[in-house]
Scaffold this motif. Sequence first.
Motif, mmCIF file in Angstrom:
data_model
loop_
_atom_site.group_PDB
_atom_site.id
_atom_site.type_symbol
_atom_site.label_atom_id
_atom_site.label_comp_id
_atom_site.label_asym_id
_atom_site.label_seq_id
_atom_site.Cartn_x
_atom_site.Cartn_y
_atom_site.Cartn_z
ATOM 1 N N PHE A 201 0.837 -1.201 0.000
ATOM 2 C CA PHE A 201 0.000 0.000 0.000
ATOM 3 C C PHE A 201 0.872 1.251 0.000
ATOM 4 O O PHE A 201 1.817 1.362 0.786
ATOM 5 N N GLY A 206 -3.268 3.860 1.705
ATOM 6 C CA GLY A 206 -3.460 3.232 3.007
ATOM 7 C C GLY A 206 -4.324 4.080 3.924
ATOM 8 O O GLY A 206 -5.227 3.566 4.590
ATOM 9 N N ARG A 220 -0.165 -0.636 7.297
ATOM 10 C CA ARG A 220 0.062 -1.197 5.962
ATOM 11 C C ARG A 220 0.830 -2.507 6.069
ATOM 12 O O ARG A 220 0.747 -3.365 5.182
ATOM 13 N N SER A 226 -4.270 -4.949 6.586
ATOM 14 C CA SER A 226 -3.929 -4.709 5.183
ATOM 15 C C SER A 226 -4.649 -5.676 4.257
ATOM 16 O O SER A 226 -5.021 -5.308 3.137
#
Length: 554
Positions: A201, A206, A220, A226
């Motif tokens: 990300f 993010g 992230r 995530s």
Amino acid sequence: MTLHLQSLRRLALCASVAVVSVWTSGCSTFTPFASSTGQQAQTKAPVLSTAKAVLSRPDTRPESSLGLKVELSPPAAIARESLSLPAEPVVEAHPIDPLNPGSVVNLDDDRAREDLWQRIRGGFQLPELESELVDQHVQWYAARPEYVTRMTQRANRYLYHIVEEVERRGLPAELALLPFIESAFNPQALSSARASGIWQFMPATGKHFDLRQNLFRDDRRDVLASTDAALSYLQRLHRMFGDWHLALAAYNWGEGNVQRAIRRNAQQGLPTDYLSLNMPAETRHYVPKLHAVRRLVASPESHQVTLAPIENHPYFLSVPIERDIDVALAAELAGLSMNDFRALNPSMNKPVILAAGTPQILLPYENASLFSKNLRTHQGPLASWTAWQVRRTMRPADAAKQVGMSERELREVNRIPPRMLVKAGSTLLVPRGKEHDRDVSERLADSAMIALAPDGPSTKRRVVRARAKDSVKSIARRYGVPASQVAQWNKVGTRASFAKGHRVVLYLPVSKRNLAAESGKVRKVAKSSRSAKSSTKMARKSGKQSKVRVASAR
């Protein structure tokens, strides 16, 4: 079992001020894993929306659908507005399977012994991609069997959880293989463009998907958070384009770029499918790489590669964190090495886990049970670090003296480069002591930041374009600044490299001569500007007079 939960915001474990008791009449007893293969099994921890609803109620009542009874603590228990929270007694932490907290995980079950790879093969849905690039990447992977083995061994920790999430959403199983392309399943992977985690990300993306990035943690890199964000993003892209290949291209290149590429082709009367679009080389190879990995998984023997065996059961469990605790101590109580602990908990930025910002840690099953047992009997402090907000701008040496630590240690733990000041409002990690002996509050755990300013001659921000094969060190040498500062300014490691054309931020010293020259330029420009304005006014006045004279002649 009973879970004491601290903060409503810690929804990964259900809530903040609740004690959750499993009703024996409502759900099965949680039983330990008993792996005959010796592989440690574990579980994961996303949040149940039903549990959120239950915990939002002001009274105590059973929730039959979850087999839970919720007892809310008194309001005073959550009235914490100060930056630090008073220490609380250690509460027993019970491991849970967060995806299925009310279910029994039994490794003697036939389904748990199935091959996860076979389960993935049965979920393939993407249409075939007829491209020579797929064949090229299949050959590349097949020529590197050791690399494939290392990737699949790393995937062993995370793949079951991802497959569960993919199936729960009804998505193609190929999406569970995407981290092979993004990061080779390395949760600490960081690209030169600052993409991070197994799903890579970017910082802005993010934040858009609520992946917190602050002084203490970077979600992230969090496996659970995530994965949830990545699959949500892919679903949104699929709704946008109606095609999985285009959705995957947009995940790599950005939806705006893919939309423009489609629009260009449509205006020229050209096809708008993935293979027909004009894309950068990375995106053009991105989807073929995923199809190449799919072929290897579908038929590893025919390509002479070996997939590390992965059983069809959770690899990790989540254990609630009720008090701030050092990362090193948590790993020790769990009987894990630091590398193994960080492999499952890669989001930590500092050597301490803040209970107010990190609701749980992930551990292998046997280690989760060991952690709970050792935590219950642990004598002594759990955390040797806490957070301290700087009230005024100061030098690191002065800050270190004020909190009773060496300047070197303060710089190292807070990643402060040489010749930099710590600006007012920044949060520093400092040792616990008599004046700093409280758990960090949720507000500070979520908003902590550090702002630095040059300590010395005036500097000027400059953005330069990286050359071919440029790195942090090469740019630092070229401009005569420390590599550590270049890394800090651009939020990358000192060993990072930059792609050609990448925008690199520098703060270069401005000499008095340059300052005087620039000041002179400003004065000269200002004077010229005033002269120009005066000339313009005169011209306008002259023009008006001419018009009057002409009119009078008529």
